[in-house]
Design an enzyme around this catalytic site. Sequence first.
Site, PDB file in Angstrom:
ATOM      1  CG  HIS A 160      -4.903  -0.889   3.781  1.00  0.00           C
ATOM      2  ND1 HIS A 160      -5.129  -0.323   2.533  1.00  0.00           N
ATOM      3  CD2 HIS A 160      -4.099  -0.019   4.436  1.00  0.00           C
ATOM      4  CE1 HIS A 160      -4.488   0.823   2.456  1.00  0.00           C
ATOM      5  NE2 HIS A 160      -3.852   1.036   3.587  1.00  0.00           N
ATOM      6  CG  ASN A 161      -7.229  -1.404  -0.691  1.00  0.00           C
ATOM      7  OD1 ASN A 161      -6.240  -1.162  -0.011  1.00  0.00           O
ATOM      8  ND2 ASN A 161      -7.175  -1.489  -1.998  1.00  0.00           N
ATOM      9  CE  LYS A 195      -3.311  -2.135  -0.268  1.00  0.00           C
ATOM     10  NZ  LYS A 195      -3.663  -2.096  -1.622  1.00  0.00           N
ATOM     11  CB  SER A 201      -0.914   0.038   1.226  1.00  0.00           C
ATOM     12  OG  SER A 201      -1.656   1.246   1.209  1.00  0.00           O
ATOM     13  CD  GLU A 245      -7.449   3.101  -0.036  1.00  0.00           C
ATOM     14  OE1 GLU A 245      -6.407   2.537   0.344  1.00  0.00           O
ATOM     15  OE2 GLU A 245      -7.784   3.151  -1.229  1.00  0.00           O
TER      16      GLU A 245
HETATM   17  C1  6PG Z   1      -3.154   1.541  -1.642  1.00  0.00           C
HETATM   18  C2  6PG Z   1      -4.418   1.760  -2.404  1.00  0.00           C
HETATM   19  C3  6PG Z   1      -4.307   1.140  -3.751  1.00  0.00           C
HETATM   20  C4  6PG Z   1      -5.270   1.728  -4.735  1.00  0.00           C
HETATM   21  C5  6PG Z   1      -6.629   1.164  -4.631  1.00  0.00           C
HETATM   22  C6  6PG Z   1      -7.720   2.130  -4.996  1.00  0.00           C
HETATM   23  O1  6PG Z   1      -3.270   1.007  -0.558  1.00  0.00           O
HETATM   24  O2  6PG Z   1      -2.108   1.923  -2.125  1.00  0.00           O
HETATM   25  O3  6PG Z   1      -5.499   1.194  -1.733  1.00  0.00           O
HETATM   26  O4  6PG Z   1      -4.370  -0.240  -3.595  1.00  0.00           O
HETATM   27  O5  6PG Z   1      -5.294   3.091  -4.671  1.00  0.00           O
HETATM   28  O6  6PG Z   1      -6.639   0.120  -5.552  1.00  0.00           O
HETATM   29  O7  6PG Z   1      -8.857   1.393  -5.077  1.00  0.00           O
HETATM   30  P1  6PG Z   1     -10.143   1.863  -5.803  1.00  0.00           P
HETATM   31  O8  6PG Z   1      -9.770   2.175  -7.237  1.00  0.00           O
HETATM   32  O9  6PG Z   1     -11.052   0.701  -5.693  1.00  0.00           O
HETATM   33  O10 6PG Z   1     -10.599   3.085  -5.092  1.00  0.00           O
END
Ligand code: 6PG
Length: 488
Positions: free
Chosen positions: A194-195, A191, A137, A198
């Site tokens: 984590h997203n 991960k 990430s 996010e």
């Molecule tokens: C990270 C982000 C990375 C990416 C996501 C965005 O941790 O670096 O999460 O993995 O920015 O894929 O996801 P979306 O396009 O679904 O918002």
Amino acid sequence: MLFRSIMSCDIGVYGMGVMGRNLALNIASKGFNVAVSNRSPAKVEECIKRSQEEHLGEKVFASTSPEEFCKSLIKPRKIIILVTAGAAVDKTIESLLPYLENGDILIDGGNEWYEESIRRTRELEEKGFNFISMGVSGGEIGARHGPSLMPGGRKECYEALENILTKIAAQVDNEACVTYIGGAGSGNYVKMVHNGIEYGDMELIAEVYNMMQNAGIADDEMSSIFAQWNQGELSSYLIEITSLILAKKDTDIAGLPAQEGHLIDRILDVAGSKGTGMMTVKEAAERGVSAPTIAAALFERYISDEKDLRMRAASMISGPSFDWSSVDRQQLVSDLKDALFCSKLVAYAQGLDIIHKASQKFNWGINLGECARIWKGGCIIRAKILDQIKRAFSKDTPLDNLLLDPDFADQLVKRQQAWRRVVGLAVATGVPVPALASSLEYFDSFRAQRLPLNMIQAQRDFFGSHTFERVDQPRGQFFHCRWTSEHA
Ligand code: 6PG
């Protein structure tokens, strides 16, 4: 093109997209020799060019074929694959396999569905190879200067990689933002969640921004408010970039002339998603975990995508009328701060609960305190509060849910009135706040001694003889009622 003499690279990176290229440069900048390769050679050349510009040319070695690439690596070979998740990973592995030997370690750094990683681990181990799936990430900047790394697989493979991973990961308080997560698939899983967190965090910030905007607070003022919040307990990467985004004028779009005003006001309100948020919500459902904040964030992206329908609906269906000038802005901003803090905690509680349940199911032995620790730097959800979350999970008494930590429970109780005022105002004025509201609903459901779900059980038994437990009998004993003379 440079080709390194046989077997002298410490590690290889296959896949020279943005993440692969930046991770390779990061590895080189930490003093390791790194071999780079890609299906199309043009991207390899781009990486070599960048490495020369950054005076790392000596450390980065280009290979034009999988054979050259594998031959340039010290044994056991360590290869990080950074290609699009799915079929491209299998294709890459297939192209490398003929040149690998027993004990070599393949590491997938993409946002892969964890079951795919479990399958690949099994298939590769049957052939004598090792496989680690590693969440990475931090986007482009994180990959280049220090990402948060979430590797899962065989422990001894992690140990073989530890020296490199701890050097390339983000460093916070003299600790590297990497840890051994657990068995096969666990790195992707952590991960993925984590997203999911996010998604929740981003949606919460967007809702707070919307409330402020409705109250007539201008972009620059909002930017200052977020900048100020970033100095305190809400300090985080996402709050920081929100402040910068709100201040940005519409002057730097390639191919368009500079215009008056702020860029944020010209960005279409339709959010994309690549899948990890959806996977998190699917997994929450699969594990029987309530994660309404994360789900609300995902579903709001989906409804945002219905722009045409929303425009039609807006012209037909009106909400309540409200005089926003009657709102005390200072009070609102202070309440929003508390509401954001509480909701954010709830989003973390949900995400960590999903990980906890999956860890139990798959015997991964994931340490939630360590998850919080490695998210403190490098990654998108890095935030000051993670330090306290880490401590909450590191106490002697095991913590079954983040909200049960006495310090956090106390903070939620103290701030709940502000949180309720924000959600109440949003509901009364018709401003959608699905993540703020569902976080509050989670909080209220979680702390409820009694929920009205006895009614659900009664209904289930009434129409389907699904039985129910009784409050006056031991748990685990199920009863059925002859509700009417028509029931058996
Ligand atoms: C990270 C982000 C990375 C990416 C996501 C965005 O941790 O670096 O999460 O993995 O920015 O894929 O996801 P979306 O396009 O679904 O918002």
